[in-house]
Structures are given as C-alpha cells and as structure tokens.
Design a protein around this motif. Structure first.
Motif, PDB file in Angstrom:
ATOM      1  N   ARG A   1      16.972  -5.551  -6.002  1.00 40.44           N
ATOM      2  CA  ARG A   1      17.710  -4.388  -5.534  1.00 40.44           C
ATOM      3  C   ARG A   1      17.008  -3.758  -4.332  1.00 40.44           C
ATOM      4  O   ARG A   1      15.806  -3.938  -4.116  1.00 40.44           O
ATOM      5  CB  ARG A   1      17.860  -3.343  -6.640  1.00 40.44           C
ATOM      6  N   LYS A   2      17.800  -2.992  -3.577  1.00 47.96           N
ATOM      7  CA  LYS A   2      17.301  -2.298  -2.380  1.00 47.96           C
ATOM      8  C   LYS A   2      17.661  -0.821  -2.471  1.00 47.96           C
ATOM      9  O   LYS A   2      18.610  -0.437  -3.153  1.00 47.96           O
ATOM     10  CB  LYS A   2      17.933  -2.912  -1.120  1.00 47.96           C
TER      11      LYS A   2
ATOM     12  N   SER B   1       0.823  -1.212   0.000  1.00 55.84           N
ATOM     13  CA  SER B   1       0.000   0.000   0.000  1.00 55.84           C
ATOM     14  C   SER B   1       0.859   1.265   0.000  1.00 55.84           C
ATOM     15  O   SER B   1       0.417   2.319  -0.455  1.00 55.84           O
ATOM     16  CB  SER B   1      -0.941   0.007   1.206  1.00 55.84           C
ATOM     17  N   MET B   2       2.090   1.168   0.491  1.00 52.01           N
ATOM     18  CA  MET B   2       3.010   2.296   0.464  1.00 52.01           C
ATOM     19  C   MET B   2       3.373   2.647  -0.975  1.00 52.01           C
ATOM     20  O   MET B   2       3.385   3.820  -1.368  1.00 52.01           O
ATOM     21  CB  MET B   2       4.266   1.963   1.260  1.00 52.01           C
TER      22      MET B   2
ATOM     23  N   ARG C   1       4.919  -9.913   3.902  1.00 50.58           N
ATOM     24  CA  ARG C   1       5.546 -10.593   5.030  1.00 50.58           C
ATOM     25  C   ARG C   1       7.053 -10.340   5.049  1.00 50.58           C
ATOM     26  O   ARG C   1       7.856 -11.169   4.643  1.00 50.58           O
ATOM     27  CB  ARG C   1       5.250 -12.096   5.001  1.00 50.58           C
ATOM     28  N   ASN C   2       7.420  -9.179   5.527  1.00 48.51           N
ATOM     29  CA  ASN C   2       8.825  -8.772   5.665  1.00 48.51           C
ATOM     30  C   ASN C   2       9.551  -8.613   4.333  1.00 48.51           C
ATOM     31  O   ASN C   2      10.768  -8.805   4.248  1.00 48.51           O
ATOM     32  CB  ASN C   2       9.590  -9.766   6.544  1.00 48.51           C
ATOM     33  N   CYS C   3       8.819  -8.239   3.324  1.00 49.05           N
ATOM     34  CA  CYS C   3       9.437  -7.972   2.020  1.00 49.05           C
ATOM     35  C   CYS C   3       9.727  -6.487   1.850  1.00 49.05           C
ATOM     36  O   CYS C   3      10.706  -6.109   1.230  1.00 49.05           O
ATOM     37  CB  CYS C   3       8.515  -8.464   0.899  1.00 49.05           C
ATOM     38  N   TYR C   4       8.852  -5.604   2.379  1.00 55.27           N
ATOM     39  CA  TYR C   4       9.034  -4.143   2.357  1.00 55.27           C
ATOM     40  C   TYR C   4       9.168  -3.612   0.928  1.00 55.27           C
ATOM     41  O   TYR C   4      10.251  -3.213   0.485  1.00 55.27           O
ATOM     42  CB  TYR C   4      10.240  -3.732   3.204  1.00 55.27           C
ATOM     43  N   ALA C   5       8.041  -3.600   0.243  1.00 53.74           N
ATOM     44  CA  ALA C   5       8.019  -3.215  -1.172  1.00 53.74           C
ATOM     45  C   ALA C   5       8.515  -1.797  -1.409  1.00 53.74           C
ATOM     46  O   ALA C   5       9.102  -1.508  -2.457  1.00 53.74           O
ATOM     47  CB  ALA C   5       6.590  -3.361  -1.717  1.00 53.74           C
TER      48      ALA C   5
ATOM     49  N   ARG D   1      15.207 -10.644   1.570  1.00 51.72           N
ATOM     50  CA  ARG D   1      13.794 -10.285   1.410  1.00 51.72           C
ATOM     51  C   ARG D   1      13.209 -10.739   0.066  1.00 51.72           C
ATOM     52  O   ARG D   1      12.000 -10.607  -0.159  1.00 51.72           O
ATOM     53  CB  ARG D   1      13.637  -8.768   1.542  1.00 51.72           C
ATOM     54  N   TYR D   2      14.040 -11.227  -0.813  1.00 56.58           N
ATOM     55  CA  TYR D   2      13.565 -11.655  -2.132  1.00 56.58           C
ATOM     56  C   TYR D   2      12.657 -12.876  -1.996  1.00 56.58           C
ATOM     57  O   TYR D   2      12.925 -13.791  -1.206  1.00 56.58           O
ATOM     58  CB  TYR D   2      14.756 -11.982  -3.034  1.00 56.58           C
ATOM     59  N   LYS D   3      11.571 -12.883  -2.766  1.00 55.84           N
ATOM     60  CA  LYS D   3      10.630 -13.995  -2.772  1.00 55.84           C
ATOM     61  C   LYS D   3      10.812 -14.806  -4.057  1.00 55.84           C
ATOM     62  O   LYS D   3      10.710 -14.267  -5.159  1.00 55.84           O
ATOM     63  CB  LYS D   3       9.195 -13.477  -2.684  1.00 55.84           C
ATOM     64  N   ARG D   4      11.073 -16.079  -3.900  1.00 54.80           N
ATOM     65  CA  ARG D   4      11.317 -16.932  -5.063  1.00 54.80           C
ATOM     66  C   ARG D   4      10.111 -16.998  -5.989  1.00 54.80           C
ATOM     67  O   ARG D   4      10.253 -17.259  -7.192  1.00 54.80           O
ATOM     68  CB  ARG D   4      11.701 -18.344  -4.611  1.00 54.80           C
ATOM     69  N   SER D   5       8.946 -16.746  -5.444  1.00 59.66           N
ATOM     70  CA  SER D   5       7.733 -16.795  -6.266  1.00 59.66           C
ATOM     71  C   SER D   5       7.699 -15.675  -7.304  1.00 59.66           C
ATOM     72  O   SER D   5       6.862 -15.700  -8.214  1.00 59.66           O
ATOM     73  CB  SER D   5       6.486 -16.705  -5.382  1.00 59.66           C
ATOM     74  N   MET D   6       8.594 -14.667  -7.185  1.00 59.65           N
ATOM     75  CA  MET D   6       8.654 -13.585  -8.162  1.00 59.65           C
ATOM     76  C   MET D   6       9.321 -14.023  -9.461  1.00 59.65           C
ATOM     77  O   MET D   6       9.183 -13.355 -10.490  1.00 59.65           O
ATOM     78  CB  MET D   6       9.417 -12.396  -7.580  1.00 59.65           C
TER      79      MET D   6
END
Length: 439
Positions: A309-310, A231-232, A341-345, A294-299
């Motif tokens: 990247r961050k 939402s951010m 869940r702790n990914c911080y988009a 924080r990377y999600k393998r489902s991406m």
C-alpha cells in the motif's frame, strides 16, 4: 477604549493662562495718542502669545483617535508617508471582510468544538515527567522501544484523578521551525492538553527557545534522516516512542517544519480526541511505477504484492496503534532490510502495516492538505503572496471536497496544511485572528 482615553486625558488637562501685566492693560486703556503705536504693538504681541498658548493646548489634548495611525505631534511634524505598495496592500487587507460562513460549515465546526471540550489547565502543556532534569531519556532505539512498549496502551481518565487526554504534536524537521511563532499562538491558553516533540538533524545547533516557549527543551535525542530512506520511518518511531512515555497522550499527529494549523486549538483537539475508532492515514493500492512499482519481491512472503500500500507519511493515530507501530517486530524489520533504492519507506511502511493489521480502522485520508497537482516527487510550495484569506477559507472548507467524520459527511477534512515557505509567516500571523480563530 478610545472614548475612555479621551476622558482620562481631559481629566488630567491643565489650562494654559498667559498673564498680562497691569501696566500693559493700563497702556492699552489710555486715550493718549502717543500710546497708539504702543497699543498696536502690544495687541500684536498679545495675539502671538495667545496663538502659542492655543498650540500648546492642542498638543497636550490631542489624542491618537484624532490622528489615525499616528501621534498628536504629527499635526505639526508629519512623518513621511509609507511606501505606496505597502499602503495599498494594508488597505486591501483591512477593507476585505470575510464572507459569512455557510450554515452547514458553521454548524459542523460548532458541533466539533462542543464535544467534551475541557476547561483550561495551568499544569503545563508538556509532560512534567519529560521536562524533569531538562530533557528526554537518551538511550538506544532498541531500549527506547522496549521502554515505550511497557507504557499503558490506553489513557486512564475520569473521576479517579487521572490525567485528561492530550494530543501529541510530533514535529519531524530538517533544521529549525520557522513557523514556531504561529504555533505558539495556536497553543496559547491550552496548557495541559498537548505535548510537543521535535526531531531534528543532530548537527543542528540552533539555540533553544526561552522557557516560555512551547518548544522549550522539546527536542528528543535525534539521528540523521535521509529523504526516501528507512531512517525517515525510524525517526517517526522514535517520536512515537518518546510520546508514548507520557501516559496522558491519547492521539499522535506527525507534522513537518512547513506545516501550519488551519483551525484553532479547541477545534483540532475535539476533532481528534472525539474521533471514534478511526485513524487518519492514507492507505491505498496504486498501480504504476510510484505505487506497486516500488514493491520489492524480496519482502515476500511477509509482505506480498497484493498487500503493498501507498500513502502520505503525515499520519494521525491513537495510542493503541502508536504502540503497535513501535512494537512491530515483523513488518518493520522486513522494510528495514529490503525497502531501499527508490522504495520510499515513509510512503509505504505505515500504509502497508496498518492496512494489513487494522484495515477497518484506517480512514484512507490525511488531515494534512498537500498540493500534488503540479506533479513530480515533491508537492507544491507556497510563498508569502499566495497566502490569502480566501485561500485559507478554501482550505478550511475542505479544499473543494467532503469527507466522513464519525459517520457524518463534513467539509472539515483538513486540520493542517503544507508546504509553506518561511517568508509566509507574516501573512499567517496577520490573517490567523480573522480567518483561523486564534492569535
């Protein structure tokens, strides 16, 4: 100014004359011994009357310059002295003179200001199209993105009567804007060169500022935002979309309620408008839990682990890249579905998206200074007494670092800073004219 006031008061001064009756004069001149007592009494009365006349004259002719910080009445009715601590603080501020800036820093700031700085405009700071009818278009996010996508991707300026490029200031806030008085001073006198957009919690019911405020009717239709969630990013895209509807907006800077400007408006405007091809966004590969972790393998396969990247969410982009962000139908949907869940988009979407699509245009730095030296999930916060002229000068001088601007090395790296608590506002208003060049 003080001399002029003294002259004006002297011109309007009325001399006080105490009349002495003829019989009194005769009595004083008489050699009769019986009148000696009377003469003494009369002389005493005359001296008393003359003293009153002199006092009245002094009260009428005394100027504030003769009594620093007070009125002429304080000569006779002194006010209670201020608290010792307040007096000491005020004396320290007045006695502390700013050091002479280095020739290199002065040269850099002057060069930035001199780059195509336009004259003042009386057409108004915010878009008249936005203000027509007293608000913004209130439609769904999907419709808003389509509407913004149809807007021109470049600002058409020049001799054809087109608008001058503006900087869009996007305020992503939780509630109100406690630093608004400082921003009012920052924008003052530069109408037509900026636009303001505010996204706040829809539950916030604070009163709208008056018509003279740069924040008057500048709150866009907002939705609830939760820290660390997608939402951010949705709020950031909402701000960009509304700003793109104003075809004069050329650069877009994201700010929070705890942001403060470090330079005057001409410096900030010239720095951003005249930046060649680059945008100011952090985008880096960070090993460890707070980066790659924080990377999600489902991406995958849309976003691979090597592309992850961050960076700080406080970005600055040009109009073309702002349009790319709100029209992104490849990467944003993947983040919306999987970054939870702790990914911080907000710390990964734009750094990843622009790092993939436009890596050569990303400077990998932000123009907002934040102190992460304390560790933890949030940066350090600064209270009132931590805001000093020396601290502000240090920030303006690059906070001990240098950076690249249009191919040259400079110490003007940060145009803004955060997080400053509301109680620091009075300090900023006091130091801004002397240190930051406005107010």
């Amino acid at each position: 100014m003080v001399t002029k006031n003294v002259q004006q008061q002297q011109q309007h001064r009325v001399d006080v004359v105490v009349p002495v009756p003829a019989m009194v004069v005769a009595a004083m001149a008489s050699p009769c011994p019986a009148n000696k007592l009377l003469r003494g009494a009369i002389q005493l009365a005359f001296g008393f009357a003359l003293g009153i006349a002199v006092a009245i004259y002094l009260i009428g002719s005394a100027t504030p310059a003769a009594v620093p910080g007070g009125s002429s009445l304080e000569l006779f009715f002194p006010l209670p002295p201020p608290a010792a601590a307040s007096t000491a603080n005020l004396s320290a501020v007045r006695q502390k003179q700013p050091p002479t800036p280095s020739p290199e820093a002065e040269k850099t700031t002057t060069a930035i200001k001199s780059q195509s700085w336009p004259a003042d405009d009386a057409s108004g700071g915010n878009s008249t199209a936005d203000q027509a009818g007293g608000g913004f278009v209130d439609i769904s996010d999907e419709e808003l993105m389509k509407l913004a996508a149809a807007a021109p991707r470049e600002v058409r300026t020049g001799g054809g009567g087109g608008p001058r490029p503006k900087v869009a200031f996007l305020f992503l806030t939780r509630w109100d804007l406690p630093m608004a008085p400082l921003w009012e001073k920052f924008f003052e006198g530069h109408r037509g060169l900026y636009s303001v957009y505010v996204h706040t919690d829809p539950a916030f019911n604070g009163s709208d500022p008056g018509e003279a405020s740069v924040f008057y009717r500048r709150t866009i239709p907002s939705k609830e935002v939760k820290w660390g969630e997608i939402s951010m990013v949705e709020a950031e895209r909402r701000l960009l979309a509304h700003a793109l509807l104003d075809q004069a907006n050329a650069r877009f800077i994201l700010l929070s309620e705890s942001h403060v400007p470090l330079f005057d408006f001409p410096t900030v405007y010239s720095y951003l408008i005249n930046s060649t091809t680059k945008i100011y966004l952090e985008s880096y590969d960070l090993p460890g839990v707070t980066g790659r972790g924080r990377y999600k393998r489902s991406m995958s396969p849309v976003v691979t682990a090597s592309q992850w990247r961050k960076g700080s969410q406080w970005f600055e982009v040009d109009r073309g890249l702002a349009a790319d962000v709100i029209t992104d139908d490849v990467y944003f949907p993947v983040f919306a579905r999987h970054c939870s869940r702790n990914c911080y988009a907000d710390e990964h979407y734009l750094p990843t998206f622009l790092g993939i699509r436009h890596p050569s245009r990303v400077t990998n730095r932000s123009v907002t200074w934040v102190d992460w030296s304390h560790g933890g999930p949030h940066p350090a916060r600064f209270t009132r007494m931590e805001v000093t002229p020396d601290f502000l000068r240090w920030l303006r001088a690059g906070a001990g670092t240098t950076c690249d601007y249009n191919g040259a090395t400079t110490t003007v790296c940060f145009l803004f800073a955060r997080k400053f608590l509301p109680n620091s506002l009075t300090r900023f208003l006091r130091f801004a004219p002397k240190v930051m060049g406005f107010g």
